[in-house]
Design a protein around this motif. Sequence first.
Motif, PDB file in Angstrom:
ATOM      1  N   ARG A 291       2.822  14.025   4.287  1.00 39.33           N
ATOM      2  CA  ARG A 291       3.727  13.525   3.235  1.00 39.33           C
ATOM      3  C   ARG A 291       4.515  12.316   3.754  1.00 39.33           C
ATOM      4  O   ARG A 291       4.687  11.318   3.035  1.00 39.33           O
ATOM      5  CB  ARG A 291       4.682  14.626   2.791  1.00 39.33           C
ATOM      6  CG  ARG A 291       4.023  15.779   2.057  1.00 39.33           C
ATOM      7  CD  ARG A 291       5.071  16.700   1.459  1.00 39.33           C
ATOM      8  NE  ARG A 291       4.461  17.943   0.971  1.00 39.33           N
ATOM      9  CZ  ARG A 291       3.940  18.083  -0.236  1.00 39.33           C
ATOM     10  NH1 ARG A 291       3.921  17.054  -1.068  1.00 39.33           N
ATOM     11  NH2 ARG A 291       3.410  19.236  -0.618  1.00 39.33           N
ATOM     12  N   SER A 292       4.984  12.404   4.984  1.00 45.33           N
ATOM     13  CA  SER A 292       5.698  11.270   5.574  1.00 45.33           C
ATOM     14  C   SER A 292       4.783  10.059   5.703  1.00 45.33           C
ATOM     15  O   SER A 292       5.210   8.912   5.529  1.00 45.33           O
ATOM     16  CB  SER A 292       6.254  11.659   6.947  1.00 45.33           C
ATOM     17  OG  SER A 292       7.133  12.754   6.848  1.00 45.33           O
ATOM     18  N   ALA A 293       3.511  10.312   5.987  1.00 46.87           N
ATOM     19  CA  ALA A 293       2.550   9.217   6.091  1.00 46.87           C
ATOM     20  C   ALA A 293       2.418   8.471   4.768  1.00 46.87           C
ATOM     21  O   ALA A 293       2.218   7.249   4.750  1.00 46.87           O
ATOM     22  CB  ALA A 293       1.195   9.753   6.539  1.00 46.87           C
ATOM     23  N   ALA A 294       2.510   9.178   3.643  1.00 43.72           N
ATOM     24  CA  ALA A 294       2.436   8.527   2.333  1.00 43.72           C
ATOM     25  C   ALA A 294       3.570   7.522   2.165  1.00 43.72           C
ATOM     26  O   ALA A 294       3.376   6.431   1.597  1.00 43.72           O
ATOM     27  CB  ALA A 294       2.483   9.579   1.222  1.00 43.72           C
ATOM     28  N   ILE A 295       4.759   7.843   2.663  1.00 47.09           N
ATOM     29  CA  ILE A 295       5.889   6.910   2.581  1.00 47.09           C
ATOM     30  C   ILE A 295       5.672   5.723   3.504  1.00 47.09           C
ATOM     31  O   ILE A 295       5.988   4.572   3.156  1.00 47.09           O
ATOM     32  CB  ILE A 295       7.199   7.637   2.934  1.00 47.09           C
ATOM     33  CG1 ILE A 295       7.454   8.775   1.950  1.00 47.09           C
ATOM     34  CG2 ILE A 295       8.377   6.668   2.929  1.00 47.09           C
ATOM     35  CD1 ILE A 295       7.562   8.336   0.507  1.00 47.09           C
ATOM     36  N   VAL A 296       5.119   5.976   4.694  1.00 46.70           N
ATOM     37  CA  VAL A 296       4.804   4.885   5.614  1.00 46.70           C
ATOM     38  C   VAL A 296       3.827   3.906   4.968  1.00 46.70           C
ATOM     39  O   VAL A 296       3.985   2.683   5.062  1.00 46.70           O
ATOM     40  CB  VAL A 296       4.224   5.441   6.935  1.00 46.70           C
ATOM     41  CG1 VAL A 296       3.720   4.301   7.818  1.00 46.70           C
ATOM     42  CG2 VAL A 296       5.274   6.262   7.675  1.00 46.70           C
ATOM     43  N   ILE A 297       2.815   4.433   4.291  1.00 41.14           N
ATOM     44  CA  ILE A 297       1.823   3.584   3.625  1.00 41.14           C
ATOM     45  C   ILE A 297       2.449   2.824   2.459  1.00 41.14           C
ATOM     46  O   ILE A 297       2.052   1.700   2.135  1.00 41.14           O
ATOM     47  CB  ILE A 297       0.640   4.435   3.134  1.00 41.14           C
ATOM     48  CG1 ILE A 297      -0.034   5.139   4.319  1.00 41.14           C
ATOM     49  CG2 ILE A 297      -0.393   3.587   2.402  1.00 41.14           C
ATOM     50  CD1 ILE A 297      -1.086   6.151   3.913  1.00 41.14           C
ATOM     51  N   LEU A 298       3.441   3.414   1.829  1.00 39.81           N
ATOM     52  CA  LEU A 298       4.082   2.785   0.663  1.00 39.81           C
ATOM     53  C   LEU A 298       4.859   1.524   1.041  1.00 39.81           C
ATOM     54  O   LEU A 298       4.961   0.593   0.229  1.00 39.81           O
ATOM     55  CB  LEU A 298       5.022   3.796   0.003  1.00 39.81           C
ATOM     56  CG  LEU A 298       5.726   3.366  -1.286  1.00 39.81           C
ATOM     57  CD1 LEU A 298       4.710   3.088  -2.387  1.00 39.81           C
ATOM     58  CD2 LEU A 298       6.717   4.447  -1.734  1.00 39.81           C
TER      59      LEU A 298
ATOM     60  N   THR B 193      -6.247   0.110  -5.963  1.00 45.39           N
ATOM     61  CA  THR B 193      -5.418  -0.953  -5.409  1.00 45.39           C
ATOM     62  C   THR B 193      -6.054  -1.569  -4.173  1.00 45.39           C
ATOM     63  O   THR B 193      -6.039  -2.797  -4.002  1.00 45.39           O
ATOM     64  CB  THR B 193      -4.024  -0.404  -5.059  1.00 45.39           C
ATOM     65  OG1 THR B 193      -3.310  -0.144  -6.271  1.00 45.39           O
ATOM     66  CG2 THR B 193      -3.228  -1.395  -4.227  1.00 45.39           C
ATOM     67  N   THR B 194      -6.631  -0.753  -3.306  1.00 42.06           N
ATOM     68  CA  THR B 194      -7.246  -1.283  -2.087  1.00 42.06           C
ATOM     69  C   THR B 194      -8.396  -2.234  -2.412  1.00 42.06           C
ATOM     70  O   THR B 194      -8.465  -3.353  -1.890  1.00 42.06           O
ATOM     71  CB  THR B 194      -7.754  -0.133  -1.206  1.00 42.06           C
ATOM     72  OG1 THR B 194      -6.654   0.696  -0.829  1.00 42.06           O
ATOM     73  CG2 THR B 194      -8.428  -0.669   0.048  1.00 42.06           C
TER      74      THR B 194
ATOM     75  N   ILE C 112      -5.882  12.524  -7.689  1.00 41.91           N
ATOM     76  CA  ILE C 112      -5.467  11.426  -8.581  1.00 41.91           C
ATOM     77  C   ILE C 112      -4.815  10.306  -7.780  1.00 41.91           C
ATOM     78  O   ILE C 112      -5.104   9.114  -7.971  1.00 41.91           O
ATOM     79  CB  ILE C 112      -4.506  11.955  -9.657  1.00 41.91           C
ATOM     80  CG1 ILE C 112      -5.242  12.920 -10.596  1.00 41.91           C
ATOM     81  CG2 ILE C 112      -3.903  10.795 -10.453  1.00 41.91           C
ATOM     82  CD1 ILE C 112      -4.329  13.599 -11.596  1.00 41.91           C
ATOM     83  N   GLY C 113      -3.928  10.678  -6.865  1.00 45.09           N
ATOM     84  CA  GLY C 113      -3.276   9.665  -6.040  1.00 45.09           C
ATOM     85  C   GLY C 113      -4.250   8.897  -5.179  1.00 45.09           C
ATOM     86  O   GLY C 113      -4.117   7.683  -4.989  1.00 45.09           O
TER      87      GLY C 113
ATOM     88  N   THR D 161       1.948   3.770  -7.318  1.00 50.38           N
ATOM     89  CA  THR D 161       2.125   5.008  -8.088  1.00 50.38           C
ATOM     90  C   THR D 161       1.383   6.171  -7.447  1.00 50.38           C
ATOM     91  O   THR D 161       1.897   7.296  -7.351  1.00 50.38           O
ATOM     92  CB  THR D 161       1.624   4.803  -9.527  1.00 50.38           C
ATOM     93  OG1 THR D 161       2.295   3.688 -10.118  1.00 50.38           O
ATOM     94  CG2 THR D 161       1.869   6.043 -10.368  1.00 50.38           C
ATOM     95  N   GLY D 162       0.161   5.928  -6.988  1.00 50.12           N
ATOM     96  CA  GLY D 162      -0.645   6.978  -6.380  1.00 50.12           C
ATOM     97  C   GLY D 162      -0.018   7.559  -5.124  1.00 50.12           C
ATOM     98  O   GLY D 162      -0.072   8.772  -4.891  1.00 50.12           O
TER      99      GLY D 162
END
Length: 381
Positions: A141-148, A92-93, A84-85, A68-69
């Motif tokens: 922002r793209s890095a957030a998707i990579v981490i997801l 989670t980590t 917050i994220g 979610t974050g």
Amino acid sequence: MGQGLVLGYPTLLIAALDSPINSDLTSMSWLAASFGPSTMTGVILASFCMDWLGRKSAFLLLILPGTTGLLIMYFAQSYLPLLIGRVLSGITTGGTYTVGVVTIAECVHPKYRCMYLNLKTASFTLGTAILQGLGDYIHWRSAAIVILIPHVMSLVMASMWIESPAWFASKKRFDECEAAFFWIRGKSDSSKTELNEVMKAQNCPTKAKTKSIVGLLETITRKDFLKPLLISTIAAIVMEASVSTNILSNDRPWVAIALLIVYFFLANLGCNPIPLALLAEVFPLEHKMIGNIAIGAISSMIIMVSLKVTPYLLADIKTYGTFVIYGTITLIGLLILYFIMPETKDRTMQEIENYFGGGRSRNNNENEMENEANRKIIENQ
């Protein structure tokens, strides 16, 4: 790997954060430092969730905040959603790493325990390295998707786990404990012997004493708790000092990348993997939950302080001065560990426990508990 990606994310944010989000150095330092207390929260939640719900359910539950974050951070248009994220990702980590380490220690054969723990650490540091390498080439922002991506993969894979036999035994669900243990380890003589040891450990009457305040005080003042805690604390300081300066310079980026590769190689020979593996090895079984909470809290505070002060060190004494400070801390910590840390290679968990506690005699009540556990195993077989 997802945990390592999350750990390295602030570096990319600090270096690449742009419009429409504007933040000063103080705001960005808190964005990085918030990872410490949130990770501590995750460790504490994991310790309780593992006891109440089991290892599998705890992992599935604790991976949801980070997922979610990351989505919140991807869509963030101001500083607050980013904070917050980041906090949710830290929960989670800390939570999933704790569950993962405990699950490996409980389910993997002692012969392969160290290898699996190091593989987990390797995937952790690999995630950080990947994000550092991509930092100059992808948007935050793209890095957030990579981490997801690894978060979603972990969620799917964990849904297929079998529950830890040790948790079943701790709940006196011996039939399920036997089935799970033999499914993981097979029905060899050594497996049956180890299952017997699991039953005895979970029936140890001293374990219940920690539920009272007096019992808790007795636990945290015992030698077999304090010495592992001291070793784990110093190891955590060494680990954090050895990774706190993962900053790439914009001047001559290829030189910086080459030096960073050498640095990662040297740091991961021991400064990073061994402290993380110690979490599953040095605390005796009866202290494992309290020990995980304590070292999780201490480690999170160390991370928070490090992430908070590093931007100021880089601004005031530059990269070389920051490396000198953290390098000195690492050297002092390694020297202390050389003299106080035992060798755990090829040693069983019981041998490690005996080293710290010096062993202890069994009373009649404990012998009766052991005999009862043996009878239950024979009946189940």
